[in-house]
Each structure stands twice: as C-alpha cells, then as structure tokens.
Scaffold this active site. Sequence first.
Site, PDB file in Angstrom:
ATOM      1  N   ASP A  31       0.834  -1.245   0.046  1.00  0.00           N
ATOM      2  CA  ASP A  31      -0.098   0.119   0.073  1.00  0.00           C
ATOM      3  C   ASP A  31       0.689   1.384   0.017  1.00  0.00           C
ATOM      4  O   ASP A  31       1.830   1.160   0.625  1.00  0.00           O
ATOM      5  CB  ASP A  31      -0.855   0.059   1.346  1.00  0.00           C
ATOM      6  CG  ASP A  31      -2.507   0.831   1.194  1.00  0.00           C
ATOM      7  OD1 ASP A  31      -3.368   0.388   1.106  1.00  0.00           O
ATOM      8  OD2 ASP A  31      -2.050   1.964   0.886  1.00  0.00           O
ATOM      9  N   ASN A  32       0.466   2.346  -0.723  1.00  0.00           N
ATOM     10  CA  ASN A  32       1.398   3.533  -0.633  1.00  0.00           C
ATOM     11  C   ASN A  32       0.951   4.396   0.067  1.00  0.00           C
ATOM     12  O   ASN A  32       1.301   5.659   0.436  1.00  0.00           O
ATOM     13  CB  ASN A  32       1.294   4.199  -2.183  1.00  0.00           C
ATOM     14  CG  ASN A  32      -0.123   4.641  -2.555  1.00  0.00           C
ATOM     15  OD1 ASN A  32      -1.022   4.566  -1.752  1.00  0.00           O
ATOM     16  ND2 ASN A  32      -0.274   5.173  -3.827  1.00  0.00           N
ATOM     17  N   GLY A  36      -4.853   4.734   2.630  1.00  0.00           N
ATOM     18  CA  GLY A  36      -4.921   3.874   3.869  1.00  0.00           C
ATOM     19  C   GLY A  36      -4.402   4.104   4.899  1.00  0.00           C
ATOM     20  O   GLY A  36      -3.612   5.245   4.915  1.00  0.00           O
ATOM     21  N   PHE A  72      -6.935  -4.653  -4.445  1.00  0.00           N
ATOM     22  CA  PHE A  72      -7.876  -3.779  -4.146  1.00  0.00           C
ATOM     23  C   PHE A  72      -7.077  -2.139  -4.455  1.00  0.00           C
ATOM     24  O   PHE A  72      -7.886  -1.094  -4.469  1.00  0.00           O
ATOM     25  CB  PHE A  72      -7.950  -3.503  -2.424  1.00  0.00           C
ATOM     26  CG  PHE A  72      -8.577  -4.815  -2.014  1.00  0.00           C
ATOM     27  CD1 PHE A  72     -10.091  -5.186  -1.974  1.00  0.00           C
ATOM     28  CD2 PHE A  72      -7.891  -5.725  -1.673  1.00  0.00           C
ATOM     29  CE1 PHE A  72     -10.541  -6.369  -1.609  1.00  0.00           C
ATOM     30  CE2 PHE A  72      -8.262  -7.338  -1.090  1.00  0.00           C
ATOM     31  CZ  PHE A  72      -9.774  -7.225  -1.193  1.00  0.00           C
ATOM     32  N   ASN A  91      -3.293   5.626 -12.199  1.00  0.00           N
ATOM     33  CA  ASN A  91      -3.120   4.720 -11.024  1.00  0.00           C
ATOM     34  C   ASN A  91      -3.846   3.480 -11.177  1.00  0.00           C
ATOM     35  O   ASN A  91      -3.312   2.404 -10.917  1.00  0.00           O
ATOM     36  CB  ASN A  91      -3.762   5.465  -9.815  1.00  0.00           C
ATOM     37  CG  ASN A  91      -3.512   4.829  -8.540  1.00  0.00           C
ATOM     38  OD1 ASN A  91      -2.204   3.943  -8.440  1.00  0.00           O
ATOM     39  ND2 ASN A  91      -4.115   4.876  -7.523  1.00  0.00           N
ATOM     40  N   TYR A 140     -13.518   6.456 -14.109  1.00  0.00           N
ATOM     41  CA  TYR A 140     -13.394   5.619 -13.021  1.00  0.00           C
ATOM     42  C   TYR A 140     -13.728   3.915 -13.525  1.00  0.00           C
ATOM     43  O   TYR A 140     -13.212   3.049 -13.503  1.00  0.00           O
ATOM     44  CB  TYR A 140     -13.975   5.735 -11.745  1.00  0.00           C
ATOM     45  CG  TYR A 140     -14.186   4.627 -10.651  1.00  0.00           C
ATOM     46  CD1 TYR A 140     -12.870   4.296 -10.054  1.00  0.00           C
ATOM     47  CD2 TYR A 140     -15.205   4.222 -10.161  1.00  0.00           C
ATOM     48  CE1 TYR A 140     -12.952   3.138  -9.010  1.00  0.00           C
ATOM     49  CE2 TYR A 140     -15.409   3.177  -9.336  1.00  0.00           C
ATOM     50  CZ  TYR A 140     -14.194   2.877  -8.815  1.00  0.00           C
ATOM     51  OH  TYR A 140     -14.495   1.739  -7.854  1.00  0.00           O
ATOM     52  N   ARG A 220     -28.800   3.000  -4.376  1.00  0.00           N
ATOM     53  CA  ARG A 220     -27.414   2.109  -4.499  1.00  0.00           C
ATOM     54  C   ARG A 220     -27.714   1.019  -3.668  1.00  0.00           C
ATOM     55  O   ARG A 220     -28.752   1.083  -2.594  1.00  0.00           O
ATOM     56  CB  ARG A 220     -26.329   2.868  -3.876  1.00  0.00           C
ATOM     57  CG  ARG A 220     -25.804   3.895  -4.793  1.00  0.00           C
ATOM     58  CD  ARG A 220     -25.268   3.806  -6.223  1.00  0.00           C
ATOM     59  NE  ARG A 220     -24.681   4.821  -6.815  1.00  0.00           N
ATOM     60  CZ  ARG A 220     -25.588   5.664  -7.621  1.00  0.00           C
ATOM     61  NH1 ARG A 220     -26.665   5.493  -7.774  1.00  0.00           N
ATOM     62  NH2 ARG A 220     -25.003   6.473  -8.333  1.00  0.00           N
ATOM     63  N   GLY A 283     -21.139  12.288 -13.561  1.00  0.00           N
ATOM     64  CA  GLY A 283     -20.781  10.832 -13.534  1.00  0.00           C
ATOM     65  C   GLY A 283     -21.333  10.138 -12.580  1.00  0.00           C
ATOM     66  O   GLY A 283     -21.210   8.621 -12.579  1.00  0.00           O
ATOM     67  N   ASP A 284     -22.436  10.405 -11.980  1.00  0.00           N
ATOM     68  CA  ASP A 284     -23.273   9.755 -10.975  1.00  0.00           C
ATOM     69  C   ASP A 284     -24.510   9.049 -11.759  1.00  0.00           C
ATOM     70  O   ASP A 284     -25.008   9.814 -12.733  1.00  0.00           O
ATOM     71  CB  ASP A 284     -23.752  10.615  -9.716  1.00  0.00           C
ATOM     72  CG  ASP A 284     -23.022  10.307  -8.532  1.00  0.00           C
ATOM     73  OD1 ASP A 284     -21.836   9.575  -8.611  1.00  0.00           O
ATOM     74  OD2 ASP A 284     -22.973  11.162  -7.407  1.00  0.00           O
TER      75      ASP A 284
HETATM   76  N1  LIG Z   1     -15.807   0.798  -1.391  1.00  0.00           N
HETATM   77  C1  LIG Z   1     -16.737   0.694  -2.350  1.00  0.00           C
HETATM   78  O1  LIG Z   1     -17.839   1.011  -2.105  1.00  0.00           O
HETATM   79  C2  LIG Z   1     -16.172   0.165  -3.635  1.00  0.00           C
HETATM   80  C3  LIG Z   1     -17.174  -0.070  -4.716  1.00  0.00           C
HETATM   81  C4  LIG Z   1     -16.951  -0.393  -5.802  1.00  0.00           C
HETATM   82  C5  LIG Z   1     -15.278  -1.037  -6.128  1.00  0.00           C
HETATM   83  N2  LIG Z   1     -14.376  -0.669  -5.163  1.00  0.00           N
HETATM   84  C6  LIG Z   1     -13.049  -0.794  -5.274  1.00  0.00           C
HETATM   85  O2  LIG Z   1     -12.474  -1.671  -4.175  1.00  0.00           O
HETATM   86  C7  LIG Z   1     -11.266  -1.437  -3.982  1.00  0.00           C
HETATM   87  C8  LIG Z   1     -10.976  -0.984  -2.647  1.00  0.00           C
HETATM   88  O3  LIG Z   1     -11.759   0.018  -2.246  1.00  0.00           O
HETATM   89  P1  LIG Z   1     -11.838   0.723  -0.793  1.00  0.00           P
HETATM   90  O4  LIG Z   1     -12.945   1.194  -0.687  1.00  0.00           O
HETATM   91  O5  LIG Z   1     -11.211  -0.176   0.168  1.00  0.00           O
HETATM   92  O6  LIG Z   1     -10.820   1.877  -1.060  1.00  0.00           O
HETATM   93  P2  LIG Z   1      -9.482   2.617  -0.088  1.00  0.00           P
HETATM   94  O7  LIG Z   1      -9.151   3.922  -0.721  1.00  0.00           O
HETATM   95  O8  LIG Z   1     -10.003   2.556   1.279  1.00  0.00           O
HETATM   96  O9  LIG Z   1      -8.445   1.611  -0.222  1.00  0.00           O
HETATM   97  C9  LIG Z   1      -7.576   1.676  -1.608  1.00  0.00           C
HETATM   98  C10 LIG Z   1      -6.068   1.448  -0.722  1.00  0.00           C
HETATM   99  O10 LIG Z   1      -5.385   1.336  -2.023  1.00  0.00           O
HETATM  100  C11 LIG Z   1      -4.004   2.122  -1.622  1.00  0.00           C
HETATM  101  N3  LIG Z   1      -3.503   2.783  -3.095  1.00  0.00           N
HETATM  102  C12 LIG Z   1      -4.042   3.323  -4.025  1.00  0.00           C
HETATM  103  N4  LIG Z   1      -3.183   3.340  -5.143  1.00  0.00           N
HETATM  104  C13 LIG Z   1      -2.082   2.866  -4.724  1.00  0.00           C
HETATM  105  C14 LIG Z   1      -0.842   2.539  -5.627  1.00  0.00           C
HETATM  106  N5  LIG Z   1      -0.787   2.934  -6.759  1.00  0.00           N
HETATM  107  N6  LIG Z   1      -0.151   1.713  -4.912  1.00  0.00           N
HETATM  108  C15 LIG Z   1      -0.339   1.183  -3.561  1.00  0.00           C
HETATM  109  N7  LIG Z   1      -1.202   1.392  -2.933  1.00  0.00           N
HETATM  110  C16 LIG Z   1      -2.346   2.316  -3.534  1.00  0.00           C
HETATM  111  C17 LIG Z   1      -4.763   3.157  -0.805  1.00  0.00           C
HETATM  112  O11 LIG Z   1      -3.616   3.923  -0.018  1.00  0.00           O
HETATM  113  C18 LIG Z   1      -5.709   2.456   0.233  1.00  0.00           C
HETATM  114  O12 LIG Z   1      -5.288   2.241   1.148  1.00  0.00           O
HETATM  115  C19 LIG Z   1     -10.855  -0.343  -4.906  1.00  0.00           C
HETATM  116  O13 LIG Z   1     -10.256  -1.004  -6.048  1.00  0.00           O
HETATM  117  C20 LIG Z   1     -12.136   0.444  -5.415  1.00  0.00           C
HETATM  118  O14 LIG Z   1     -12.101   1.051  -6.574  1.00  0.00           O
HETATM  119  C21 LIG Z   1     -14.825  -0.099  -3.760  1.00  0.00           C
END
Ligand SMILES: NC(=O)c1ccc[n+]([C@@H]2O[C@H](COP(=O)([O-])OP(=O)(O)OC[C@H]3O[C@@H](n4cnc5c(N)ncnc54)[C@H](O)[C@@H]3O)[C@@H](O)[C@H]2O)c1
Length: 323
Positions: A31-32, A36, A72, A91, A140, A220, A283-284
């Site tokens: 994780d970067n 997070g 993720f 990204n 996205y 949703r 976008g929504d």
């Molecule tokens: N939460 C939702 O409702 C939802 C819905 C649909 C899809 N998603 C997908 O699920 C995944 C997780 O979502 P979330 O809600 O936990 O998001 P989040 O932002 O809490 O977690 C994403 C994590 O990825 C890390 N990150 C981002 N870019 C990075 C990189 N280049 N290198 C290393 N780490 C990186 C961030 O620091 C973060 O900790 C995402 O891919 C998101 O698109 C989430």
Amino acid sequence: MEILVTGGAGYVGSHACKALANAGYTPLVVDNLSRGNTHAVKWGSLYEGDLRDTAFLDKIFRDHDIQAVLHFAADSNVAESVVDPSKYYKNNVAGSINLVESALNNRCDKVIFSSTCQVYGTPNKLPIVEDDPKLPVNPYGHGKLLVERMLRDCDEAHGLRSVSLRYFNAAGADPQGDLGEEHHQESRLIPLVLRVAAGIREAVEVYGSDYPTQDGTAIRDYVHVTDLVDAHVAALKHLEAGGETTALNIGTGRGYSVKEVIDTARTVTGRTIRTNIAPRRPGDLPELVANCERAARVLDWQPSVVAIEDIVETAWRWQCRAQ
Ligand SMILES: NC(=O)c1ccc[n+]([C@@H]2O[C@H](COP(=O)([O-])OP(=O)(O)OC[C@H]3O[C@@H](n4cnc5c(N)ncnc54)[C@H](O)[C@@H]3O)[C@@H](O)[C@H]2O)c1
C-alpha cells in the site's frame, strides 16, 4: 500460503486481510498509504510502496512465495475521476498492468480484482446481470473495465486466471470492532452521514434530488464489507480448485435511496442529521442494484446482512469507537 493484498491498508483490503488470516492464509500488504492507514494492517505485514514502481513489486514477488493476488489498490472517487481522468488511468490502469506483469514474471497465476458496478454505466434494466451492456459513463468505470479486459486477455495468452468482483457499494464495519471505514478525505455517503450524527460535520450534501426515483435521490445497493470480503475468500478458493476466469456482481439485490440511508442513520443513531440539497455530480447514475445469482452459483456466496439498519449499525459502532 502467502497472498499479496494490494491496497490492504484501505477500507475493504484491511477487512480482507482479517478474512484471509481467519481462513488460514498469510496476507502481505502492499500500500502506498495515499488513502490507507498503517494501523489498519492488523493481519500480515505491510510493505509501503506503489504499484507503479516495478522494481518494488518485483522484489516482493521474488522475496515471497505468493500464490495469488487480491488487488484492491486504486483511486475510487467517481466525481474526481471526471475532473482528473489521467490520475485514474495512471493509477488504476497502469498500476494494474505493472502488477499483472510482475505476477506473470514470478509465476503467480491467480488474481482477484476489485471491479465495480460502474462498468455498466446507465443500466437499461434492473437488477443488473453480468452480461448486460458495459458502457461506463465515467473514467473510473472505464479504467476498471479495461483492467477486467486485460485480465481476460492474460488468461488467453498466459493462463493467468482471475475473478473480477463487481462490487456495488461496500458499507459497514467489522462486527468485532477491529476495523472500519476511515479516510482522511471522506467521499462516501454512510461515513459522511455518521460524521454529521457524531457532531464532527455540520451537514451532509445530498447530490441530486431530481433523479427518476421514488424520492428523487439516487439509489444504491449496499453490501456489508464482511460479506464482500467473504466473497473474495470464496473467489480465491474457486481459483485454487481450478475454476475459470469470471466476473461476478457482489451486492444484495436491494437498493436504498440516499434519503432512506439518511433516515435509517437518524433512527440508528437517535441524532439529528442535517442535509444540504446539492446538484447532481457529474458521472453519477440514478440507480444501481445487483442481481447476484451468478455469484451464488459460482462461489456459493450470499450476503448475510441485507437490511440497511444492520449495515449502518456496524458503521455507527465503528464511528463511536473511532472518536
Ligand atoms: N468501497 C466501495 O464501495 C467500492 C465499490 C466498488 C469498487 N471498489 C473498489 O474496491 C477497491 C477497494 O476500495 P476501498 O473502498 O477499500 O478503497 P480505499 O481507498 O479505502 O483503499 C484503497 C487502498 O489502495 C491504496 N492505493 C491506492 N493506489 C495505490 C498504489 N498505486 N499503490 C499502492 N497502494 C495504493 C490506498 O492507499 C488505499 O489504502 C478499490 O479498487 C475500489 O475501486 C470499492
């Protein structure tokens, strides 16, 4: 068995690490920390670094015996993707290309990918099934669809098998209170509403009150985060058992409007929650609700928490604890 968890310091990824550890796997988090939190990595070790850094990723794969990747890591704010699309392609798409190349170079052949209901765009019928048209309306969603496509192509070309889980809206918190949704800059409805209930924010913005829905606010499908991460463990077992590459909706099949979520939060918390009606965000979409029969069939998975009250209740317990 070591499993690489990209984005494991984030909301869903941190819950996934707990589920993996409970199922007997060893999570390795990359994780970067852009979104997070270090303290959310409670199961497995954290390797701080970025998916766009190929040397960093290759070293992790070389130093470990990684059996599969739960991917993720991504930026996930629809409205931001509309105003800053290159950030999302760089990204979410370029980062995923690096990750898949590193996995292939190190003979790791299983990936579970966090996709999204945003790949469908405006549905022509509800609930949405996986074979419905995929016409994303924001960068996205376009980026996530591209990664799904790349993963399917990499199965054809290299035998890399994958499950793309198209989440609807992840919500709620770990029922034992170990983890929850915790972002410095929050953009998601339930945590924002609960911050207002907790007195941390003045009011919550309701983006759009003129959608073609029963009360004019967007609908949703909210899936509890522990059900969502259980689907990941089931997807991992599916691939381990030789299962095919696939894409699956993960939701509950029940939609709630923004207004219904806010009213539920008022009931659950017993607090006043002020709202400001704002214009729709670019976008929504008006309404996104999943048909999850394919996930039930392929993964033997079903959500255990469906009522929005129960989802909001776990999130509220986390909010009260986090203060
Ligand atoms: N939460 C939702 O409702 C939802 C819905 C649909 C899809 N998603 C997908 O699920 C995944 C997780 O979502 P979330 O809600 O936990 O998001 P989040 O932002 O809490 O977690 C994403 C994590 O990825 C890390 N990150 C981002 N870019 C990075 C990189 N280049 N290198 C290393 N780490 C990186 C961030 O620091 C973060 O900790 C995402 O891919 C998101 O698109 C989430």
